[in-house]
Design a protein around this motif. Structure first.
Motif, PDB file in Angstrom:
ATOM      1  N   ASP A 188     -12.603  -1.939  -8.964  1.00 34.53           N
ATOM      2  CA  ASP A 188     -11.616  -2.935  -8.534  1.00 34.53           C
ATOM      3  C   ASP A 188     -10.193  -2.635  -9.033  1.00 34.53           C
ATOM      4  O   ASP A 188      -9.304  -3.468  -8.903  1.00 34.53           O
ATOM      5  N   THR A 189      -9.966  -1.457  -9.607  1.00 35.55           N
ATOM      6  CA  THR A 189      -8.613  -1.120 -10.083  1.00 35.55           C
ATOM      7  C   THR A 189      -7.744  -0.658  -8.923  1.00 35.55           C
ATOM      8  O   THR A 189      -8.154   0.172  -8.123  1.00 35.55           O
ATOM      9  N   ASP A 190      -6.544  -1.250  -8.841  1.00 38.64           N
ATOM     10  CA  ASP A 190      -5.591  -0.824  -7.801  1.00 38.64           C
ATOM     11  C   ASP A 190      -4.650   0.246  -8.327  1.00 38.64           C
ATOM     12  O   ASP A 190      -4.240   1.133  -7.590  1.00 38.64           O
ATOM     13  N   LEU A 215      -2.189  -7.373  -7.774  1.00 39.71           N
ATOM     14  CA  LEU A 215      -2.629  -5.995  -8.043  1.00 39.71           C
ATOM     15  C   LEU A 215      -3.221  -5.867  -9.446  1.00 39.71           C
ATOM     16  O   LEU A 215      -2.681  -6.429 -10.407  1.00 39.71           O
ATOM     17  N   THR A 248       0.850  -1.207   0.000  1.00 42.46           N
ATOM     18  CA  THR A 248       0.000   0.000   0.000  1.00 42.46           C
ATOM     19  C   THR A 248       0.880   1.250   0.000  1.00 42.46           C
ATOM     20  O   THR A 248       0.618   2.205  -0.739  1.00 42.46           O
TER      21      THR A 248
END
Ligand code: NAP
Length: 454
Positions: free
Chosen positions: A298-300, A289, A252
């Motif tokens: 849902d995109t990182d 990812l 993160t």
């Protein structure tokens, strides 16, 4: 580069803007100076109410503002919406605490009465980057306005709609005309604006080159500056760390904002005893990812903000690999439209390569292995930057050493480096000087007046 909204996910130019003319800049400088005269006399209660109203507007419009940010600079929409809400938190923080920060502070001297008073100084120029297009501006604007200063914003040329949105939010909140104005200008106009005697000080968040240029122009005019520049923050993992938490948080900390954050963890410094295990866990997270359309839930990781940033990151990675660095995952820009770069891990970083000392502004993690805490601290400090540092250990003695010996504006133990309105934010060395946020941030642009009465 002109002033324009170009969607980094598609390359499409959505809207272009004309830069202000000399006459328009002059008019805005004049309005700012005139407004300051009356604005500084408004009550703290009144300013606080306007900031509270701004917070409500930011929350009301969080979705719309989020879409604007994502369209202009590519961060995932969920992060963009969260950013708008964080700006509301920042406004409320200064609305609630500003009066206490600005209250007279009595002193014991040989006078019958002596105290310190905090007064605004006038028009402050803020030169801001695109990576947190609203938060960077509000963390300047909220304390400045609460303290009675007026603001001029020169935002990055690729986020003009966000730049105009800030002025619109503050105007709707009730701040008087001229208290906060956006200047749509290129960076070539900044030195001239600082030279104007109506501008009293400046703050810049951005690259070292831009900071040096602004500080030189301000220095010639004896004007104060605050600089928030780059970083290559260490993320240290020692033997007693909770490896699962460190690996998950490390991902993160590196990937936030598509990897384009000054306080992103960039150099992962891991002791040999746990390096294999940490690398395995870290890699598993990277493999999960999702890179893609930043508007999707849902995109990182979305696209990098501009083709230039993508090209520079690619060059840094290629150079590091050419000199002997190893690629664990990723390593090349994605093909097709948009400025997409995959999550990448480099290990065995060769001395003298870009990976050793440069800031990597994108989703690329650099892993370094060391023998012990001494080597970890030495490597962490062997950097031109000193913005933040995150370190993971459950050993209290090691924690104390890290707090004391890491050369950085902030040290976070067992957590990722983050900005919080109630904590001062800023760096040392080539990461800049001065502070934003908290009481310290508000005090940067005040006349700290000594009063002595007999
Ligand atoms: P940048 O090129 O320096 O741009 C930042 C701002 O400075 C923009 O508004 C830009 O305007 C302006 N600018 C550029 N050159 C200038 C000059 N010579 N004189 C005056 N203004 C100038 O930075 P970036 O590459 O977009 O942003 C990324 C950098 O910012 C990274 O190094 C990152 O670590 C740093 N950053 C630091 C913090 C912090 O708080 N320490 C926070 C976020 C980002 P134009 O867009 O018109 O060129």
């Amino acid at each position: 580069m002109g002033i324009a909204t170009i969607n980094p996910a598609t390359g499409e130019t959505i809207k272009t803007f004309a830069a202000l003319t000399d006459e328009e800049i002059e008019a805005k400088l004049a309005i700012a100076a005139a407004t300051f005269k009356s604005y500084r006399k408004t009550s703290l209660t009144q300013r606080s109410e306007w900031l509270m109203r701004a917070a409500e507007i930011l929350e009301r419009d969080a979705q719309k503002l989020g879409e604007m940010m994502t369209t202009e600079m590519g961060k995932p929409l969920k992060s963009a919406i969260a950013e708008g809400k964080k700006c509301a938190v920042g406004c409320r923080y200064y609305a609630e605490n500003g009066a206490a920060f600005l209250a007279d502070v009595p002193a014991k001297t040989d006078a019958s009465k002596s105290f310190v008073r905090y007064e605004p100084i006038g028009t402050i120029l803020a030169v801001m980057p695109w990576n947190f297009p609203l938060w960077q501006v509000f963390r300047f604007a909220a304390p400045a306005l609460m303290a009675g200063n007026v603001g001029l914003l020169k935002h990055a040329s690729n986020v003009p709609q966000c730049a105009l949105a800030v002025e619109a939010i503050l105007t709707e909140a009730g701040f008087p005309l001229g208290a906060f104005q956006t200047l749509l200008v290129g960076s070539d106009r900044v030195a001239g604006i600082i030279k104007d005697e109506r501008v009293k000080a400046a703050t810049l968040t951005g690259s070292e080159a831009a900071g040096a240029s602004l500080a030189a122009a301000a220095g010639r005019e004896i004007k104060k500056t605050v600089l928030e520049l780059g970083g290559s923050d260490p993320f240290i993992v020692l033997e007693s760390a909770d490896l699962a938490a460190a690996a998950a948080t490390g991902v993160t900390a590196r990937m936030l904002n598509n990897g384009q954050s000054c306080i992103a963890a960039k150099r992962f410094i891991v002791v040999n005893a746990v390096a294999d295990e940490f690398e395995k866990l870290f890699l598993e997270h990277f493999q999960g990812l999702k890179v893609g359309d930043p508007m999707k839930e849902d995109t990182d990781i979305g696209p990098l903000a501009t083709p230039d940033i993508l090209a520079e990151l690619d060059l840094q990675v290629q150079e590091t690999v050419k000199m002997g660095g190893k690629v664990l995952i990723g390593g090349k820009p994605l093909e097709g439209v948009g400025n997409f770069y995959p999550p990448t891990i480099l290990t065995a970083i060769p001395p003298g390569s870009p990976g050793e000392k440069d800031e990597f502004f994108g989703p690329v993690a650099l892993i370094f292995r060391v023998e012990n805490i001494d080597e970890a601290i030495a490597l962490a400090n062997d950097s031109p930057f000193g913005l933040g540092a995150s370190a993971w250990t459950n050993n209290p003695e090691e924690q104390e050493r890290l707090i004391e010996e890491l050369e950085a504006g902030s040290v976070f133990i067992n957590g990722l480096v983050k900005s919080d309105p109630s904590l001062p934010f800023g760096g040392i060395k080539r990461s800049g000087y001065g502070r934003e946020l908290a009481k310290e941030g508000m005090q940067e642009f005040l006349n700290i007046k000594t009063v002595w009465v007999k």
